[in-house]
Design an enzyme around this catalytic site. Structure first.
Site, mmCIF file in Angstrom:
data_model
loop_
_atom_site.group_PDB
_atom_site.id
_atom_site.type_symbol
_atom_site.label_atom_id
_atom_site.label_comp_id
_atom_site.label_asym_id
_atom_site.label_seq_id
_atom_site.Cartn_x
_atom_site.Cartn_y
_atom_site.Cartn_z
ATOM 1 N N LEU A 137 0.694 -0.839 -0.256
ATOM 2 C CA LEU A 137 -0.258 -0.064 -0.181
ATOM 3 C C LEU A 137 0.813 1.095 -0.063
ATOM 4 O O LEU A 137 0.052 1.921 -0.320
ATOM 5 C CB LEU A 137 -1.060 -0.274 1.177
ATOM 6 C CG LEU A 137 -2.032 -0.922 1.312
ATOM 7 C CD1 LEU A 137 -2.835 -0.919 3.007
ATOM 8 C CD2 LEU A 137 -2.756 -1.002 -0.266
ATOM 9 N N GLY A 138 1.894 1.404 0.552
ATOM 10 C CA GLY A 138 3.060 2.374 0.551
ATOM 11 C C GLY A 138 4.249 2.620 1.456
ATOM 12 O O GLY A 138 3.993 0.929 2.119
ATOM 13 N N GLY A 149 7.165 3.893 4.102
ATOM 14 C CA GLY A 149 7.797 5.229 4.356
ATOM 15 C C GLY A 149 8.908 4.955 5.047
ATOM 16 O O GLY A 149 9.635 4.364 4.490
ATOM 17 N N THR A 150 9.120 5.970 6.047
ATOM 18 C CA THR A 150 10.521 5.940 6.402
ATOM 19 C C THR A 150 11.195 5.017 6.434
ATOM 20 O O THR A 150 12.555 4.938 6.309
ATOM 21 C CB THR A 150 10.740 7.258 7.134
ATOM 22 O OG1 THR A 150 9.583 7.314 7.920
ATOM 23 C CG2 THR A 150 10.755 8.443 5.844
ATOM 24 N N VAL A 165 4.029 -0.527 4.039
ATOM 25 C CA VAL A 165 2.990 -0.995 4.526
ATOM 26 C C VAL A 165 2.101 -2.020 3.514
ATOM 27 O O VAL A 165 2.247 -2.284 2.480
ATOM 28 C CB VAL A 165 2.603 0.349 4.358
ATOM 29 C CG1 VAL A 165 0.684 0.144 5.076
ATOM 30 C CG2 VAL A 165 2.790 0.732 5.953
ATOM 31 N N ASP A 183 5.362 13.363 15.565
ATOM 32 C CA ASP A 183 5.606 13.336 14.285
ATOM 33 C C ASP A 183 4.355 13.717 13.831
ATOM 34 O O ASP A 183 4.293 12.940 12.199
ATOM 35 C CB ASP A 183 6.298 11.885 13.886
ATOM 36 C CG ASP A 183 6.924 12.578 12.166
ATOM 37 O OD1 ASP A 183 7.643 13.188 11.692
ATOM 38 O OD2 ASP A 183 7.200 10.990 11.834
ATOM 39 N N LYS A 206 1.914 15.663 10.654
ATOM 40 C CA LYS A 206 2.277 16.056 9.227
ATOM 41 C C LYS A 206 1.461 15.613 8.039
ATOM 42 O O LYS A 206 0.758 14.099 8.984
ATOM 43 C CB LYS A 206 3.882 16.012 8.819
ATOM 44 C CG LYS A 206 4.162 14.580 8.784
ATOM 45 C CD LYS A 206 5.425 14.376 8.754
ATOM 46 C CE LYS A 206 6.100 12.870 8.643
ATOM 47 N NZ LYS A 206 7.180 13.196 8.452
ATOM 48 N N ASN A 250 0.790 12.068 7.646
ATOM 49 C CA ASN A 250 0.410 10.798 8.835
ATOM 50 C C ASN A 250 -0.904 11.132 8.932
ATOM 51 O O ASN A 250 -1.919 10.547 9.596
ATOM 52 C CB ASN A 250 1.466 11.135 10.104
ATOM 53 C CG ASN A 250 2.879 10.717 10.186
ATOM 54 O OD1 ASN A 250 2.658 8.526 9.707
ATOM 55 N ND2 ASN A 250 3.707 11.181 10.517
ATOM 56 N N THR A 308 11.449 16.309 6.897
ATOM 57 C CA THR A 308 11.806 17.565 7.210
ATOM 58 C C THR A 308 11.048 18.115 8.654
ATOM 59 O O THR A 308 10.530 17.222 9.181
ATOM 60 C CB THR A 308 11.010 18.985 5.843
ATOM 61 O OG1 THR A 308 9.592 18.569 6.332
ATOM 62 C CG2 THR A 308 11.353 17.957 4.721
HETATM 63 P P1 ADP Z 1 6.048 5.632 8.023
HETATM 64 O O1 ADP Z 1 5.853 6.140 8.851
HETATM 65 O O2 ADP Z 1 7.092 5.083 8.468
HETATM 66 O O3 ADP Z 1 5.947 7.033 6.942
HETATM 67 P P2 ADP Z 1 3.510 5.033 6.668
HETATM 68 O O4 ADP Z 1 2.726 5.065 8.598
HETATM 69 O O5 ADP Z 1 3.233 6.828 6.494
HETATM 70 O O6 ADP Z 1 5.254 4.332 6.964
HETATM 71 O O7 ADP Z 1 2.904 4.236 5.271
HETATM 72 C C1 ADP Z 1 3.567 4.747 4.593
HETATM 73 C C2 ADP Z 1 2.043 4.721 2.950
HETATM 74 O O8 ADP Z 1 1.571 3.380 4.043
HETATM 75 C C3 ADP Z 1 1.449 5.875 3.216
HETATM 76 O O9 ADP Z 1 1.234 6.666 2.688
HETATM 77 C C4 ADP Z 1 0.205 4.923 3.306
HETATM 78 O O10 ADP Z 1 -0.247 4.947 1.963
HETATM 79 C C5 ADP Z 1 -0.118 3.751 3.331
HETATM 80 N N1 ADP Z 1 -0.695 3.452 4.360
HETATM 81 C C6 ADP Z 1 -0.349 3.500 6.185
HETATM 82 N N2 ADP Z 1 -0.956 3.128 6.785
HETATM 83 C C7 ADP Z 1 -2.258 3.219 6.065
HETATM 84 C C8 ADP Z 1 -3.298 2.542 6.476
HETATM 85 N N3 ADP Z 1 -3.698 2.083 8.007
HETATM 86 N N4 ADP Z 1 -4.484 2.144 5.045
HETATM 87 C C9 ADP Z 1 -4.122 1.985 4.063
HETATM 88 N N5 ADP Z 1 -2.597 2.716 4.129
HETATM 89 C C10 ADP Z 1 -1.915 3.234 4.702
HETATM 90 MG MG MG Z 2 4.012 7.850 8.216
#
Ligand code: ADP
Ligand code: MG
Length: 262
Positions: free
Chosen positions: A12-13, A15-16, A20, A129, A131, A134, A169
């Site tokens: 789905l995505g 992150g840093t 996910v 954190d 922003k 999130n 950032t």
């Molecule tokens: P990180 O905290 O490492 O930056 P994230 O939690 O922001 O990772 O997740 C990265 C991406 O995964 C998000 O931008 C989103 O696109 C997807 N994602 C995260 N959590 C969910 C969720 N509960 N449902 C759907 N997509 C999600």
């Molecule tokens: Mg995140």
């Protein structure tokens, strides 16, 4: 691939510090999001107790504007955090592709954000954190804060220096946090909410500079300007939140003043 009672699907995505993936609960057919964290890369021993504590608190947190955490599993090398799955994407992407929001819309998101933050603070959980990246949206445009209580993981990554450059950032970070002299989780989160409200209504950041020291200076002085279209009540509220002195009394009395903007 299977993890516990979940079948892992598409990514789905990213992150840093985590990936996910979509997951399907094989008992109920319900969809979930599963955050997969590489243990060895992000965890040092001293952090484990804190992370476990925050995660067990998160499991108790149930709020319509906070992504639910259902359960946490671990293998030798990975941590799997099972989360409520939402389909509306990041609020960040909305602003990035469509620009600023009307004040009415921004206000609705801001109120949901504040409700979530206030609730989590009342349970002793801080985000640290906040922003737009999130802030996720569900199919009905309900705002859901993600990553509550997980900032310990981020901070650790930063401390390590490992992922420093990809860690985003400091544009949303309160001055007292940047100064690294200890801070209140409550006030630091409220500051970030103020920056978020500005971004939603302006379509750009209040503090922004290609030079990091320049950016810090702007934040330390809370040096920003309102765009012409901000209403008087929005200006008053943001001005109160983005106060560079964290010990100013009215910062502590913020929550009642939110009602002016409702
Ligand atoms: P990180 O905290 O490492 O930056 P994230 O939690 O922001 O990772 O997740 C990265 C991406 O995964 C998000 O931008 C989103 O696109 C997807 N994602 C995260 N959590 C969910 C969720 N509960 N449902 C759907 N997509 C999600
Ligand atoms: Mg995140």
């Amino acid at each position: 691939m299977r993890v516990g009672k979940y079948e892992l699907g598409r990514t789905l995505g990213k992150g840093t510090f985590a990936k996910v993936k979509y997951g399907r609960n094989l008992e109920t057919e319900a969809g979930v999001a599963i955050k997969i964290i590489d243990k060895n890369r992000v965890l040092k021993h001293k952090m484990i107790a804190q992370i476990k504590r925050e995660i067990s608190t998160m499991k108790l947190i149930q709020h319509p504007n906070v992504i639910r955490m259902y359960e946490v599993m671990a293998s030798k090398t990975k941590i799997y955090i099972v989360l409520e799955f939402v389909t509306g994407g990041e609020l960040f992407d909305k602003i990035a592709t469509r620009g600023k929001l009307k004040e009415d819309r921004a206000r609705k998101y801001f109120q949901q954000l504040i409700n979530a933050v206030d609730y989590c603070h009342s349970k002793g959980v801080y985000h640290r954190d906040l922003k737009p990246e999130n802030l996720l949206l569900d199919a009905k445009r309900v705002l859901k804060v993600s990553d509550f209580g997980l900032s310990a993981l981020h901070q650790h990554v930063r401390e390590d220096g490992l992922l420093y450059t990809t860690c985003g950032t400091p544009n949303y970070v309160a001055p007292e946090v940047l100064k690294n002299k200890g801070y209140h989780g409550t006030k630091a989160d409220v500051w970030s909410c103020g920056v978020i409200l500005f971004v939603l209504m302006a379509g750009y950041l209040p503090f922004d500079d290609s030079n990091l020291m320049g950016l810090y200076t702007q934040i330390f002085r809370a040096n920003f300007r309102f765009p012409s279209w901000f209403s008087p009540s929005a200006r008053i509220l943001i001005k109160r939140i983005l106060d560079p002195n964290p010990s100013t009394v009215h910062n502590l009395l913020l929550f009642p003043t939110f009602s002016m903007f409702s």
